[in-house]
Design an enzyme around this catalytic site. Sequence first.
Site, PDB file in Angstrom:
ATOM      1  N   LYS A 152     -61.302  -2.142 -66.158  1.00  0.00           N
ATOM      2  CA  LYS A 152     -62.034  -2.870 -67.196  1.00  0.00           C
ATOM      3  C   LYS A 152     -61.087  -3.570 -68.166  1.00  0.00           C
ATOM      4  CE  LYS A 152     -65.406  -3.378 -68.074  1.00  0.00           C
ATOM      5  NZ  LYS A 152     -66.084  -4.683 -67.789  1.00  0.00           N
ATOM      6  N   ASP A 185     -60.385   0.331 -61.037  1.00  0.00           N
ATOM      7  CA  ASP A 185     -61.160  -0.406 -60.041  1.00  0.00           C
ATOM      8  C   ASP A 185     -60.350  -0.692 -58.787  1.00  0.00           C
ATOM      9  OD1 ASP A 185     -62.524  -1.023 -62.784  1.00  0.00           O
ATOM     10  OD2 ASP A 185     -64.012  -1.409 -61.241  1.00  0.00           O
ATOM     11  N   ARG A 213     -72.819  -0.130 -61.461  1.00  0.00           N
ATOM     12  CA  ARG A 213     -71.426  -0.543 -61.648  1.00  0.00           C
ATOM     13  C   ARG A 213     -70.556   0.708 -61.658  1.00  0.00           C
ATOM     14  NH1 ARG A 213     -70.880   2.632 -65.122  1.00  0.00           N
ATOM     15  NH2 ARG A 213     -68.810   1.794 -65.532  1.00  0.00           N
ATOM     16  N   ARG A 260     -68.736  -8.355 -55.758  1.00  0.00           N
ATOM     17  CA  ARG A 260     -67.751  -8.244 -56.841  1.00  0.00           C
ATOM     18  C   ARG A 260     -66.371  -8.081 -56.208  1.00  0.00           C
ATOM     19  NH1 ARG A 260     -68.950  -4.639 -61.761  1.00  0.00           N
ATOM     20  NH2 ARG A 260     -67.596  -6.236 -62.681  1.00  0.00           N
ATOM     21  N   GLN A 283     -70.077  -1.262 -71.907  1.00  0.00           N
ATOM     22  CA  GLN A 283     -70.319  -0.050 -71.115  1.00  0.00           C
ATOM     23  C   GLN A 283     -69.861   1.206 -71.859  1.00  0.00           C
ATOM     24  OE1 GLN A 283     -68.822  -2.822 -70.009  1.00  0.00           O
ATOM     25  NE2 GLN A 283     -69.378  -3.290 -67.909  1.00  0.00           N
ATOM     26  N   ALA A 311     -66.533   1.396 -59.894  1.00  0.00           N
ATOM     27  CA  ALA A 311     -66.020   1.145 -58.543  1.00  0.00           C
ATOM     28  C   ALA A 311     -66.500   2.170 -57.510  1.00  0.00           C
ATOM     29  CB  ALA A 311     -64.494   1.050 -58.577  1.00  0.00           C
TER      30      ALA A 311
END
Lengths: 349, 349
Positions: free
Chosen positions: B250, B239, B48, B91, B198, B50
Amino acid sequence: MDRYLPTIQWIGSKIKIVDQTKLPLKLRYIWCRDIKDVFRAIKTMQIRGAPAIGIVASFGLFLGIKDSKAKNFREFKRDLDRGIRYLSKARPTGFNTFWALERMRKKALENSDKRICEIKDILLKEAENILEEDRIGCRKMAEFGCKLIKNNDRILTICNAGSLATADYGTALGVIYRAKEKGKSMKVYVCESRPLLQGARLSCWELKKRGFDVTLICDSMAADIMREKGINKIFCGADRISRNGDVANKVGTYNLAVLAKFHNIPFYIVAPTSTFDLSILKGEDIPIEERNEKEVTSLFFKSRIAPFDIKVINRAFDMTSHSLITAIITEKGIIYQPLQKNIIEIIEK
Amino acid sequence: MDRYLPTIQWIGSKIKIVDQTKLPLKLRYIWCRDIKDVFRAIKTMQIRGAPAIGIVASFGLFLGIKDSKAKNFREFKRDLDRGIRYLSKARPTGFNTFWALERMRKKALENSDKRICEIKDILLKEAENILEEDRIGCRKMAEFGCKLIKNNDRILTICNAGSLATADYGTALGVIYRAKEKGKSMKVYVCESRPLLQGARLSCWELKKRGFDVTLICDSMAADIMREKGINKIFCGADRISRNGDVANKVGTYNLAVLAKFHNIPFYIVAPTSTFDLSILKGEDIPIEERNEKEVTSLFFKSRIAPFDIKVINRAFDMTSHSLITAIITEKGIIYQPLQKNIIEIIEK
């Protein structure tokens, strides 16, 4: 007037309480037989919510003195004060405990001329009064507060300020419950309330049981849903309110208050007058409880979610400045701005 | 120039990546052998961040076409486009994947006159370039950004914008790493970043490994520590960034940006230019991924923490308005306000 959920019951010289660490998956009750049971139940948050802790502490204090062998009031007072000091250490932030224990102490002093066994009976009655007054207070707050809710409101709340936190309806949730009883329809969004997830575990459970349209969010999603879901009112409880209207409540409340200001959303606190600590002038003087860091680093003390050997902050409460609060709803009425002036008028009336 | 942590490696026709669902307790690697492995690793967030997803998608696309039996470019192009469509679905929010896949497609088109086996080699080389450019980009961002950090700064970040999210230093954390290398001392506070943590799991791990003074907080504690710990800078990744400087990152980033504004704390975004989607005029048009609600209601799909049959919001990202952002740090330089004007100048230079 039926109680909404019997979170706290006094049955046969024991306190029966809902074990809030087991919800929402299991509705289990525990029995507190002595003052140590009560201390532990408060400390481990089997019982939580400032008003509920105050009530349980009152009964706990009675359990602490009911077998006192004191032969005179001086000896009895020593036992009583020992119990008060002990229970005062369980959790430092919520004021209702100190208020309730002080009320018990005063009641004993007022009756110092009576026989010890009579004083014991009077103190049990006082604990029962504290419970009963909280029940009635919940209803009054709910009645005042529900007028602020309009049909189709989209309401956000944090932690649990419901039946599980009080002897009846609750504070913030009580207002919402009463609005529904009056036929108003609303959507309720609940912040999960890390680290111990009282929002996800307790408020969602209560709201679902009452048939609400309830939506759970992570605390980090609050700003997003204020904007995207058009949240138009926020109701929170309180653990201690200083003389100027600053509010200590579950950590994350201050976040919401700032986000509410930015999004122009009214931000309401709902709390009985027993939450007001008029001896403290402003919020920064309210002691903030710091809890075990494992509440943050290990989910329910099981799965570790963070590396070892890092620092962790686990301040269980934060302080919301009075300037961010639209109004405080109490059982004596709604206190609007300027809070500093109006608190004194309403609380002392 | 050594890589900070080999999050993504291309070894013998396979992609070796750190399995980020296992951290911080286990540092495990997984091997992606075909395009389906890559899709799954992205979807389940084994990889994960971007920029990292963009890199892995490029190699994944190569894995998708390396055994293509196409006899001419038209057939090859059909296989390539199928791979692009497939990986694009993993995603939706992070832009770097679309940027990287489009770059692969263009590279193929530019070489459509070559033999298929040659085009395959060119595409592998292009994926390697994308990785290498990300490495270099990280260093450049870090070099630009570290000048913003002063000795003894108290910095807050969210999620993981570090080595694990890129091919090298990271974005937001890269800036912090570089400042430390330059001898600056700082305290770093990390929002745990619910629901998948995260921040707690990945950023704390990286920062601890690099010897930082790192403190974990729950997302709900952000406002409290901004005030109580004197946070004086916030660095976050991104992102996708729209043409006007609105940032999808996020979920929780928008919270922090609003709280930062209230507390007068500079709020920086660190992202490579591959994160900018100039085809999108403003943030509200960025697609926001909604993920499985069990990420919220069941901790790591195990312990249930909420009642059943309630609604849950699990928008994985939120959108921060450009007006809340102090500056965006890219590998081409720092973009200050007015972002809308300066983005075009810097990105297209």
